[in-house]
Motif scaffolding. Structure first.
Motif, mmCIF file in Angstrom:
data_model
loop_
_atom_site.group_PDB
_atom_site.id
_atom_site.type_symbol
_atom_site.label_atom_id
_atom_site.label_comp_id
_atom_site.label_asym_id
_atom_site.label_seq_id
_atom_site.Cartn_x
_atom_site.Cartn_y
_atom_site.Cartn_z
ATOM 1 N N GLY A 227 -12.069 5.212 -7.714
ATOM 2 C CA GLY A 227 -11.218 4.143 -7.180
ATOM 3 C C GLY A 227 -10.625 4.481 -5.837
ATOM 4 N N ASN A 228 -10.280 5.750 -5.620
ATOM 5 C CA ASN A 228 -9.611 6.149 -4.387
ATOM 6 C C ASN A 228 -10.596 6.356 -3.233
ATOM 7 O OD1 ASN A 228 -7.086 7.014 -3.040
ATOM 8 N ND2 ASN A 228 -8.124 8.981 -2.901
ATOM 9 N N PRO B 32 -10.844 -0.870 -8.258
ATOM 10 C CA PRO B 32 -10.394 0.353 -7.590
ATOM 11 C C PRO B 32 -8.887 0.594 -7.687
ATOM 12 C CG PRO B 32 -11.955 -0.833 -6.205
ATOM 13 C CD PRO B 32 -11.636 -1.729 -7.369
ATOM 14 N N GLY C 142 -8.174 1.997 -10.915
ATOM 15 C CA GLY C 142 -8.692 3.366 -10.941
ATOM 16 C C GLY C 142 -7.707 4.339 -10.301
ATOM 17 N N LYS C 143 -7.156 3.950 -9.144
ATOM 18 C CA LYS C 143 -6.172 4.804 -8.473
ATOM 19 C C LYS C 143 -4.954 5.041 -9.358
ATOM 20 C CE LYS C 143 -7.351 3.264 -3.778
ATOM 21 N NZ LYS C 143 -6.841 2.587 -2.570
ATOM 22 N N ALA D 39 -11.778 7.946 -12.966
ATOM 23 C CA ALA D 39 -11.410 6.608 -12.485
ATOM 24 C C ALA D 39 -10.676 6.706 -11.153
ATOM 25 C CB ALA D 39 -10.544 5.898 -13.529
ATOM 26 N N TYR D 40 -9.771 7.686 -11.029
ATOM 27 C CA TYR D 40 -9.036 7.864 -9.773
ATOM 28 C C TYR D 40 -9.979 8.264 -8.639
ATOM 29 C CZ TYR D 40 -6.379 10.222 -6.170
ATOM 30 O OH TYR D 40 -5.899 10.617 -4.948
ATOM 31 N N THR D 41 -10.884 9.195 -8.912
ATOM 32 C CA THR D 41 -11.810 9.667 -7.880
ATOM 33 C C THR D 41 -12.632 8.517 -7.310
ATOM 34 O OG1 THR D 41 -11.980 11.851 -8.896
ATOM 35 C CG2 THR D 41 -13.748 11.204 -7.406
ATOM 36 N N GLY E 138 -13.376 2.532 -11.850
ATOM 37 C CA GLY E 138 -13.170 2.818 -10.432
ATOM 38 C C GLY E 138 -13.966 1.906 -9.529
#
Length: 451
Positions: free
Chosen positions: A245-246, A66, A69-70, A241-243, A62
């Motif tokens: 990256g976003n 990023p 990650g998203k 990773a989403y958290t 992330g």
């Protein structure tokens, strides 16, 4: 176990590993010795280690990439959906079997009443602690709300304005049993399960064949949970990773004081309030936390306590709690015993007031507590539930600006882990407390569980 235990005839099937060694295996020759597994092999089989590695890799991805990650969001969502697909059947089977094997139906009512009283007392304490800490630390003072990054809060405010406690309680009774299971409505499933279990129990010996079939069916569903947990590290990786990256680590800086205060408050709540409750009822909070450490790490990665609900039902029974108690307290606690969410809601409300320079009187702060005692009970089972409940609270108060919700959008996800973990530990403690209060706690099973 003493009360709510499984039938002796099927005890071995449901507790022992299916892959137990057979008696016909050849013995090793005297000179041969089994090779002990290497440290790496042992760590590779350890769920705690795998989830920790996955969370670390998710954070790294992330931060470094990023956009990648998203793109991991579907991975985390898929894992949570894998768990959700078995939640309703496991709740149904656990409650029905527990009640059907209980000879005293009045005991079921006592368990429910004791659990509800405990939930209300402890969550009220949690709300009050949040208010007290916010008045002492005041992390919202000196913040220029106009300079902070904001976001679109329209979907939360609309849902919050429509939410009311009458609808919440009438919604507990399902219009369709199939619909309740299909939509994963936990309280509706609990309601139907209790009625079904009472009906089975009232039939006596006639219903025993049905109970046996349901018990064996539950063994299958818990085996499914075991299969799903194999991919838990992948789900934790994708969600983390989403958290990162976003939302980015940069969003933590501006509201870092609020985050630090929330995390500290929940830490103190767990190790002071819940620890005192545990000592009062004669068990070790620390040993309980160590026992459910894998579930805590999964919640840390996925930001969802729902991801471990089926495992918690199984593990709390193996911890020594009677099945009827576990079957009622754990599912109901996911709506009525949200200690972490209660702390967050009271702190977030006062933070927005402080950031906008709204000086709430003692009377108004007591009003906040009163409203949250009702609205916080609906903070489960829907996406973005914390924000929706917070919006409904602000709408009911009409004192704190509702647009202040936008200040929290960037960091809410980072605080959701603390909320979910506190909720998880709080429900585990509640289960043991109710079990001990109803003499449904087996010390022998407990001693075996904690080694």
């Amino acid at each position: 176990m003493s009360e709510g235990s499984r039938d002796p005839e099927i005890q071995h099937e449901t507790r022992d590993d299916i892959a137990a060694p057979t008696h016909g295996e050849p013995e090793l020759p005297p000179t041969a010795h089994p090779v002990p597994p290497s440290t790496i092999a042992r760590l590779g089989r350890n769920l705690t280690f795998r989830v920790l590695v996955a969370i670390t890799l998710g954070i790294i991805l992330g931060v470094v990439a990023p956009s990648w990650g998203k793109a991991m969001k579907p991975v985390g969502d898929t894992f949570v959906n894998l768990v959700r697909m078995v939640i309703a059947p496991i709740i149904f089977l656990t409650i029905v079997i527990g009640i059907a094997q209980t000879t005293d139906l009045k005991k079921v009512g006592r368990v429910g009443l004791r659990a509800f009283i405990y939930f209300e007392i402890v969550t009220t304490f949690a709300l009050a602690i949040g208010v007290i800490v916010m008045n002492l630390v005041r992390p919202g003072d000196g913040i220029d709300a106009s300079r902070l990054a904001t976001g679109d809060i329209s979907r939360y405010t609309t849902a919050g304005e429509q939410m009311n406690w009458v609808d919440f309680f009438t919604h507990i009774v399902p219009s369709s049993v199939v619909g309740a299971f299909a939509q994963g409505e936990i309280l509706q499933v609990v309601f139907f399960s209790v009625i079904f279990g009472v009906a089975l129990a009232s039939l006596g010996r006639t219903a025993r064949p049905v109970t046996r079939v349901l018990d064996r069916l539950m063994t299958v569903f818990f085996r499914i949970v075991g299969i799903v947990m194999v991919v838990a590290p992948i789900g934790a990786f994708g969600a983390m990773a989403y958290t990162i990256g976003n939302y980015g680590l940069g969003s933590l800086v501006a509201l870092g004081r609020l985050m630090g205060t929330v995390y500290l408050t929940m830490f103190l709540f767990i190790f002071i309030v819940l620890n005192l409750i545990a000592r009062l009822y004669g068990f070790s909070l620390w040993r309980l936390i160590v026992y459910i450490k894998d579930e805590i790490l999964i919640v840390l990665g996925t930001s969802s306590s729902e991801a471990v609900l089926p495992r918690m039902i199984d593990k709390m029974e193996k911890f020594g709690c009677a099945r009827p108690v576990v079957g009622l307290v754990i599912p109901a606690g996911y709506s009525f015993n949200l200690d972490g969410t209660s702390i967050y809601l009271s702190m977030a409300t006062l933070f927005i007031a402080q950031a906008y320079g709204v000086d709430l009187t003692v009377g108004q702060q007591l009003s906040v507590l009163g409203v949250l005692m009702i609205t916080s009970k609906g903070a489960a089972g829907v996406t973005g539930s914390g924000f929706i409940v917070l919006a409904s609270t602000l709408a009911a108060l009409r004192v704190v600006p509702m647009e202040g919700l936008a200040l929290l959008l960037g960091v809410d996800r980072f605080m959701s882990e603390a909320r979910a973990i506190t909720n998880l530990i709080g429900n585990a403690v509640a289960t043991v407390v109710v079990a001990k209060g109803e003499k449904g706690f087996d010390p022998a099973v407990h001693a075996e569980a904690i080694g």
